[in-house]
Design an enzyme around this catalytic site. Sequence first.
Site, PDB file in Angstrom:
ATOM      1  CG  HIS A 736      -1.923  -1.071   1.435  1.00 27.96           C
ATOM      2  ND1 HIS A 736      -2.321  -1.478   2.730  1.00 27.96           N
ATOM      3  CD2 HIS A 736      -2.014  -2.359   0.599  1.00 27.96           C
ATOM      4  CE1 HIS A 736      -3.107  -2.508   2.625  1.00 27.96           C
ATOM      5  NE2 HIS A 736      -2.754  -3.119   1.241  1.00 27.96           N
TER       6      HIS A 736
HETATM    7  C1  LIG Z   1      -0.269  -7.484  -3.731  1.00 24.20           C
HETATM    8  C2  LIG Z   1      -1.195  -6.327  -3.559  1.00 24.20           C
HETATM    9  C3  LIG Z   1      -2.260  -6.696  -2.670  1.00 24.20           C
HETATM   10  C4  LIG Z   1      -3.172  -5.788  -2.466  1.00 24.20           C
HETATM   11  N1  LIG Z   1      -4.390  -6.037  -1.607  1.00 24.20           N
HETATM   12  C5  LIG Z   1      -5.258  -5.286  -1.237  1.00 24.20           C
HETATM   13  C6  LIG Z   1      -6.267  -5.516  -0.598  1.00 24.20           C
HETATM   14  O1  LIG Z   1      -6.618  -6.750  -0.497  1.00 24.20           O
HETATM   15  N2  LIG Z   1      -7.241  -4.435  -0.433  1.00 24.20           N
HETATM   16  C7  LIG Z   1      -7.115  -3.040  -0.517  1.00 24.20           C
HETATM   17  O2  LIG Z   1      -7.860  -2.255  -0.470  1.00 24.20           O
HETATM   18  N3  LIG Z   1      -5.940  -2.717  -1.190  1.00 24.20           N
HETATM   19  C8  LIG Z   1      -5.114  -3.784  -1.894  1.00 24.20           C
HETATM   20  N4  LIG Z   1      -3.793  -3.446  -2.290  1.00 24.20           N
HETATM   21  C9  LIG Z   1      -3.691  -2.048  -2.642  1.00 24.20           C
HETATM   22  C10 LIG Z   1      -4.566  -1.474  -3.864  1.00 24.20           C
HETATM   23  O3  LIG Z   1      -4.635  -2.359  -4.676  1.00 24.20           O
HETATM   24  C11 LIG Z   1      -3.854   0.039  -4.044  1.00 24.20           C
HETATM   25  O4  LIG Z   1      -3.741   0.668  -2.982  1.00 24.20           O
HETATM   26  C12 LIG Z   1      -4.716   0.531  -5.121  1.00 24.20           C
HETATM   27  O5  LIG Z   1      -5.130  -0.086  -6.306  1.00 24.20           O
HETATM   28  C13 LIG Z   1      -4.107   1.717  -5.663  1.00 24.20           C
HETATM   29  O6  LIG Z   1      -4.821   2.480  -6.357  1.00 24.20           O
HETATM   30  P1  LIG Z   1      -4.249   3.758  -7.362  1.00 24.20           P
HETATM   31  O7  LIG Z   1      -5.462   4.158  -8.133  1.00 24.20           O
HETATM   32  O8  LIG Z   1      -3.703   4.576  -6.323  1.00 24.20           O
HETATM   33  O9  LIG Z   1      -3.175   2.918  -8.207  1.00 24.20           O
HETATM   34  P2  LIG Z   1      -3.101   1.563  -8.969  1.00 24.20           P
HETATM   35  O10 LIG Z   1      -4.340   0.818  -8.845  1.00 24.20           O
HETATM   36  O11 LIG Z   1      -1.857   0.893  -8.354  1.00 24.20           O
HETATM   37  O12 LIG Z   1      -2.979   2.000 -10.523  1.00 24.20           O
HETATM   38  C14 LIG Z   1      -2.012   2.761 -11.087  1.00 24.20           C
HETATM   39  C15 LIG Z   1      -1.840   2.456 -12.566  1.00 24.20           C
HETATM   40  O13 LIG Z   1      -1.236   3.423 -13.212  1.00 24.20           O
HETATM   41  C16 LIG Z   1      -0.563   2.731 -14.158  1.00 24.20           C
HETATM   42  N5  LIG Z   1       0.631   3.915 -14.635  1.00 24.20           N
HETATM   43  C17 LIG Z   1       1.617   4.127 -13.719  1.00 24.20           C
HETATM   44  N6  LIG Z   1       2.415   5.317 -14.459  1.00 24.20           N
HETATM   45  C18 LIG Z   1       1.688   5.356 -15.447  1.00 24.20           C
HETATM   46  C19 LIG Z   1       2.043   6.215 -16.737  1.00 24.20           C
HETATM   47  N7  LIG Z   1       3.214   7.083 -16.470  1.00 24.20           N
HETATM   48  N8  LIG Z   1       1.495   6.080 -17.707  1.00 24.20           N
HETATM   49  C20 LIG Z   1       0.344   5.249 -17.895  1.00 24.20           C
HETATM   50  N9  LIG Z   1       0.113   4.441 -16.770  1.00 24.20           N
HETATM   51  C21 LIG Z   1       0.725   4.472 -15.490  1.00 24.20           C
HETATM   52  C22 LIG Z   1       0.035   1.611 -13.563  1.00 24.20           C
HETATM   53  O14 LIG Z   1       0.351   0.725 -14.537  1.00 24.20           O
HETATM   54  C23 LIG Z   1      -1.310   1.064 -12.884  1.00 24.20           C
HETATM   55  O15 LIG Z   1      -1.948   0.296 -13.584  1.00 24.20           O
HETATM   56  C24 LIG Z   1      -3.103  -4.356  -2.853  1.00 24.20           C
HETATM   57  C25 LIG Z   1      -1.757  -4.088  -3.512  1.00 24.20           C
HETATM   58  C26 LIG Z   1      -0.785  -5.272  -3.828  1.00 24.20           C
HETATM   59  C27 LIG Z   1       0.241  -4.619  -4.837  1.00 24.20           C
END
Ligand SMILES: Cc1cc2nc3c(=O)[nH]c(=O)nc-3n(C[C@H](O)[C@H](O)[C@H](O)COP(=O)(O)OP(=O)(O)OC[C@H]3O[C@@H](n4cnc5c(N)ncnc54)[C@H](O)[C@@H]3O)c2cc1C
Length: 865
Positions: A736
């Site tokens: 996270h």
């Molecule tokens: C192994 C694991 C298990 C987890 N389990 C849980 C759980 O059970 N419950 C929970 O609540 N949370 C969990 N989490 C955390 C949760 O998934 C994340 O906190 C959440 O998805 C973050 O959302 P976000 O929108 O910030 O970023 P993300 O969901 O990480 O999305 C960001 C996206 O942006 C893309 N990106 C990055 N830079 C660029 C760029 N320059 N150009 C184009 N695309 C780009 C990436 O490829 C990615 O797909 C887990 C995380 C992991 C890694």
Amino acid sequence: MEQINGARDGSSFSPLEINGRQEHAILTDELDSVDKQRLFLGGERQLYPNSLSSREMESLTALCDTFLPSIDVSDATTNASLVAFYRTSASMAGTPQRVGGLISERLKHPKLWLMRLALWFLSTWIGSFILCGRASLSSQFPYFHSFPQMSQQKREEILLSWSLSYFYLLRMLFKTMKLLTFLVFFTEVNEKNENLSWKAIDYTGPDPEFITKTKEFKASTTIGNQRPNNEEQNACPHEEELFGPLNRGIINLDKPKDLVVDALSTFGIPASVLHSEKTVNCSSNPSLTIRCDAVVIGSGSGGGVVAGVLAKAGYKVVVIEKGNYHARKNLTLLEGPAMDQMYLSSGLIATDDMGVFVLAGSTVGGGSAINWSASIRTPQHVIKEWCNDHELELFDSKLYQEALDVVCEKMGVQSQVQEEGFNNAILRKGCQELGYPVNNIPRNSPPNHYCGWCCFGCKDGRKRGTTETWLVDLVNSGNGAILTGCEAIKVLHKRKKGRRDRNTATGVAFEFEHGGGKEIGFVESKVTIVACGALCTPKLLKRSGLKNVNIGENLHLHPVAMAWGYFPDSQVFDGWPEREKKSYEGGIMTAMSTVVAEFNKSGYGAVIQTPALHPGMFSVVMPWVSGKDIKHRMSRFSRTAHVFALARDKGSGTVNAPPDSISYEMEALDENNLKIGLEKSLRILAAAGAEDIGTHHFKGKGLHVKKANLDEFERFVKEESSRPLRELSSAICSAHQMGSCRMGVDSKQSVVNQMGETWEVEGLFVADTSVFPTALGVNPMVTVQAIAYCTSQSILQVLRRKKFFKYKEPASKQPVTVDSDQSPEENDQLCRCCQIRRRKLNRFMRFFPLQLQYHTNHLLRKSFR
Ligand SMILES: Cc1cc2nc3c(=O)[nH]c(=O)nc-3n(C[C@H](O)[C@H](O)[C@H](O)COP(=O)(O)OP(=O)(O)OC[C@H]3O[C@@H](n4cnc5c(N)ncnc54)[C@H](O)[C@@H]3O)c2cc1C
């Protein structure tokens, strides 16, 4: 580029390719190649090119073999697979070559050069003397030995001394080499997608049920043999099951550009191609320009929500995602290929000092595609804190409560669990025995979702990440498409007339692979939403020239410390714990204890949960004290349960760019909370009936619970949970990341306002975990989705004010106005004849530079009126 576990394929059909009657033919023709290319990527893997020198490789091979040597246990057991596993050293399995490839191609760490220097040093006697000290000396000629010349025993002693060295660079070297060696050794597969250790450690590999069903599915669709001959059908009935529900909205830019333009036009999104070869790679002259209402960068938990909401409201939305689309039967469920292709930087990210090993998703769906499905609402004490201490009224608003309801409903969040997996059953039982509070974790999957492989993607779409929910809204609305394999490199913004105070966002520049090279594309939009996650968003904003000093600061990581307990299947009493259960199977997170969470006091404590650990990650986190010891630990893999404490960290770090790096430091309070959590975790495992328990401390001490008396038990628990966490055998884990572009009411203290808009650039929004004002303390998916939902309501207001074009007709029926900046409304005002003339002129203008195209378009628009 060659890859260790298969090329990053990302191939997908553009909507046009699977339209009408041609669909079946193309689809079924392609199924065979899909089968080969994507369903079983592991078997098609290739090595990353290894550019390490022979000297470096010599040291690397010696290091890998020290971690995993060849050991003869044929006297001790008749189990052939166990004998073979012990007998196979890392070099016998080809591990050093693959590690060399990873170091050459994939590892991006600011101290990588130091590691390579150390490898070179170790190949010389003087360098070995510097790094290994007296252990490199011998009483016999030639008196000084290089690391590869030393005996296994000496090398093991040296590695152990590094693991607890006073010099943090040596500790870093130990942790990095351990991580790479184990991750590769236990995840690499042969052409049958098998790893030589799996049988010995009682691991099935990818979900056997999935493999069987995939085979049956293949047989039932007679892929490559018979084609469905129902000519009435417009779509292949198996398309969704095979390629996932987003397939029609995925656009692969490696296809001929005209096809891409056509594909975008089916969503009513105009695009233009620059055909000049010379200027294609110049960032001021993109080879492709797309126009839309909103561009969303990142398709993860936050980006997915915004994209879905805006497209459903009728706005034209383009999603830029640097990962590829892997869904359902496209998945491999193999740990190695999945980490390589679905995790950020192949899952190889660590803080500068290797103190924290950071995992994040990087695929369509981002983290939501590979996460562990825990779907916990923002805790009340956090809402209160963000509202009172940070003056963010948003969190106390009706809108935020509504957002929580909406996102939970969308994801089908529920708290029932039909059958509990091994780790969670142990956590629950231990807590019940001790009288600790233990609750069901709400999940975005149904009660009978008994799957331990969701961390490699959801095989049947029953885990409802953004790829099964919000992004489906986007695609089904006909208003949006997802460009995969595209990395946003710069947010475009400029000073608009009459605005002195700040710039306005105009879109994004992105990089994509085309014809074996890299090209630049532009998306021009009215609003730009950055949702790259808390690690990548600050980098993009900094690269785009934003100067707010808070960008990249206040990064929180929810550090995790784990304890393990061994439950041999020979020691089952009254059916507990069930003999057939394995540590890697079942719903990943179904139970949680808040015994040290401090929810009702400071709000800063630790929650106790369980992880998904397949052999690669399991071996990485386990302590290493010798080659024999780790093989012994691995042989108990399937019956070793893990329980962890996750701290709501007050300490924070910084995402730097350029050069890219992450620094992070816990506060004493965080470390103390983790230690208390570790103590409770050990007690829980023991109370649940573990035979052996231990932590990941480098000394690798375990306690045989049944043989220990109460004093010995208490001493052990106290000792193991009070050690400094930097003495762990591996880096602390974090899945996270949050807070690196935090939301606030003061532009001097924060990056975005309560609408999610950056203080610095108008029309530029951030919608991911980076906007969290502080650490959250529980799993963040629901919270980030709820915030993103609120942000998308603000964006809708902005878009409505901008009166941007909205297409009247459904996307499929729209005339394609390529190279036109004319709205459909305007187009409708022209007579048929003018429309045709205009379209012809537009086509002709494609051959001129973009700037000229726009000027001409502007003039044309006037003259046609
Ligand atoms: C192994 C694991 C298990 C987890 N389990 C849980 C759980 O059970 N419950 C929970 O609540 N949370 C969990 N989490 C955390 C949760 O998934 C994340 O906190 C959440 O998805 C973050 O959302 P976000 O929108 O910030 O970023 P993300 O969901 O990480 O999305 C960001 C996206 O942006 C893309 N990106 C990055 N830079 C660029 C760029 N320059 N150009 C184009 N695309 C780009 C990436 O490829 C990615 O797909 C887990 C995380 C992991 C890694």
